[in-house]
Enzyme design. Structure first.
Site, short mmCIF file in Angstrom:
data_model
loop_
_atom_site.label_atom_id
_atom_site.label_comp_id
_atom_site.label_asym_id
_atom_site.label_seq_id
_atom_site.Cartn_x
_atom_site.Cartn_y
_atom_site.Cartn_z
N SER A 1 0.85 -1.19 0.00
CA SER A 1 0.00 0.00 0.00
C SER A 1 0.89 1.23 0.00
CB SER A 1 -0.90 0.00 1.25
OG SER A 1 -0.10 0.09 2.43
N LYS A 2 0.27 2.40 0.00
CA LYS A 2 1.05 3.64 -0.05
C LYS A 2 1.98 3.79 1.15
CE LYS A 2 -1.91 6.49 -2.98
NZ LYS A 2 -2.68 7.74 -3.10
#
Length: 475
Positions: free
Chosen positions: A241-242
């Site tokens: 994920s980010k």
């Protein structure tokens, strides 16, 4: 084997993320390894979410990575008429049918299937009904008449043989009620028409592959070979994920990573060649195969990427690095570098690149070659001993001799410094550290005599005088 043709087919709904970049790299390497073609297709059928900006970012990201594609990029939406033609052909051959279900009916089907513990797919109620039963004024969709018995098999080049019972797959929509083709149909038609021989993509597409194989079979087309690669996870093992660094490749470019370092790092995310860690692009093209792709998710590690990037920085030419960091320095200064400053920058790369992990770090450390530095707290402290009259006199004596050297180069300056140290009893470090602080604004830098040579006698003199003034004012 016929000519190998691979493709990368991103949807332009956002940036080119790390997972997509690795997929593109693997597809590009496979094609180049076999002397084939690597094609690019932009799957822009989702008109509401596809943007021109995202398309441009995909182009820019691939070009920055050095992944050149063969021929023009294919825009999937422009081929909608061809996709619809195939759906109508299947309809005419009795391999597809019109379905008149309303959205309410479909929702009820899903609820019933969920309650009964069955797959929540379409129940086939219009599969064999006569068209005379069609409700008036309701535009139908066209659905594939998928096989209900047996299994759909995929001899996957990474996962080995994978299969699914056909009873688990419903009759998917090929053409929507408004006449637009679905993603599943478009992908198959495009891959067939582009003569794609190998599809390399994430293993999250496996379910799609089972469905797409049914379209190939219905059309009597030879399906490409598939290789489904495991996804990328974060260092903690969770889906990337980010917060793990799942950014667009342009973000890594802006963070100061070199494209060859990124290629090397992405290559090693799930693929191996013995114990080799540093793998050039030429070696990668020569060695790449799908047999060495692992089946477990790879873990993204920004620290490892930074370490790898540091290696490639050290290998890069000074001229190239100066060209890369110059825009960063110019942006921070708010002006262009003069020819003299640009020349100093190039000469300074040799000593600076050994200490940097990114181009951003390199630009920051090289800034003093273009601008007289402001002394930080440590630099001011390092220069304070020169306020002592004896120390100041000793430093002045050394600098006067240095400025008078026939050739103001590092070897001559260092030899003079060592002689001065022996004659006066002044430690070499006590001489070098105040000089480093005065000339660079910091207590860390490349060898100070190298720095002095690059700056030149006049600039060294001006900066030293200014630094002494600043120390006196601060004290």
């Amino acid at each position: 084997m016929s000519q190998v043709i691979t493709r990368f087919a991103p949807s332009p709904t956002g940036y080119l993320h790390i997972g997509g970049a690795r997929t593109a790299l693997f597809s590009w390497l496979f094609a180049r390894r076999h002397g084939g073609q690597f094609r690019l297709r932009i799957e822009d059928t989702d008109r509401a979410r596809s943007t021109e900006d995202a398309v441009n970012k995909i182009f820019e990201g691939l070009k920055w990575l050095g992944l050149d594609w063969d021929g023009d990029a294919v825009m999937q939406f422009s081929r909608a008429a061809r996709h619809a033609e195939v759906a109508r052909q299947l309809l005419a051959e009795g391999k597809a049918y019109r379905c008149y279900c309303s959205q309410e009916e479909l929702a009820q089907m899903r609820e019933t299937a969920k309650a009964e513990g069955r797959p929540m797919g379409y129940d086939g109620r219009w599969r064999d009904r006569d068209a005379s039963e069609a409700p008036s004024g309701v535009p139908p969709v066209i659905r594939l008449k998928a096989p209900k018995d047996g299994e759909t098999l995929v001899a996957d080049l990474v996962q080995d043989e994978v299969k699914v019972a056909n009873s688990q797959l419903d009759d998917m929509v090929l053409l929507r009620a408004d006449g637009t083709p679905t993603y599943m149909l478009s992908v198959v038609v495009d891959d067939h028409d582009m003569n794609v021989t190998h599809v390399i993509r994430g293993d999250d597409h496996l379910t799609n592959t089972f469905r797409q194989m049914q379209i190939y079979n219905a059309m009597g087309w030879t399906a490409p070979s598939f290789g489904h690669i495991p996804l990328i996870h974060g260092p903690d093992g969770a889906k990337l994920s980010k917060r793990h660094g799942a950014l667009g490749v342009e973000a890594y470019r802006d963070m100061g990573f070199l494209p060859e370092a990124m290629r090397n790092y992405l290559l090693r995310l799930g693929w191996s060649h013995g114990d080799d860690e540093i793998i050039s692009t030429e070696q990668a093209v020569s060695w790449f195969n799908l047999e060495n792709v692992g089946r477990s998710p790879a873990r993204f590690d920004l620290t490892k990427l930074s370490s790898l990037n540091a290696h490639y920085l050290r290998q890069a030419s000074d001229a190239r690095l100066a060209m890369e960091v110059a825009p960063l320095i110019e942006k921070s200064l708010g002006r262009q570098l003069s020819p003299e400053e640009a020349e100093r920058l190039t000469k300074g790369m040799e000593g600076l690149k050994e200490r940097a992990k990114t181009l951003v770090e390199l630009a920051e450390s090289a800034r003093f070659y273009a601008e007289s530095p402001n002394l930080d707290a440590k630099a001011l402290k390092a220069m304070q001993p020169l306020l002592d009259n004896d120390r100041a006199l000793q430093m002045d004596a050394f600098l006067s001799k240095a400025y008078d050297l026939p050739s103001f180069d590092r070897a001559g300056i260092e030899a003079l410094a060592r002689n001065h140290s022996e004659e006066t009893g002044m430690k070499l470090g006590d001489l070098a550290q105040p000089l480093r602080a005065a000339l660079t604004g910091s207590t860390t830098s490349p060898p100070i005599f190298e720095v002095m040579e690059i700056l030149g006698a006049n600039l060294c003199q001006n900066r030293f005088v200014s630094a002494i003034k600043a120390v006196r004012e601060a004290t």
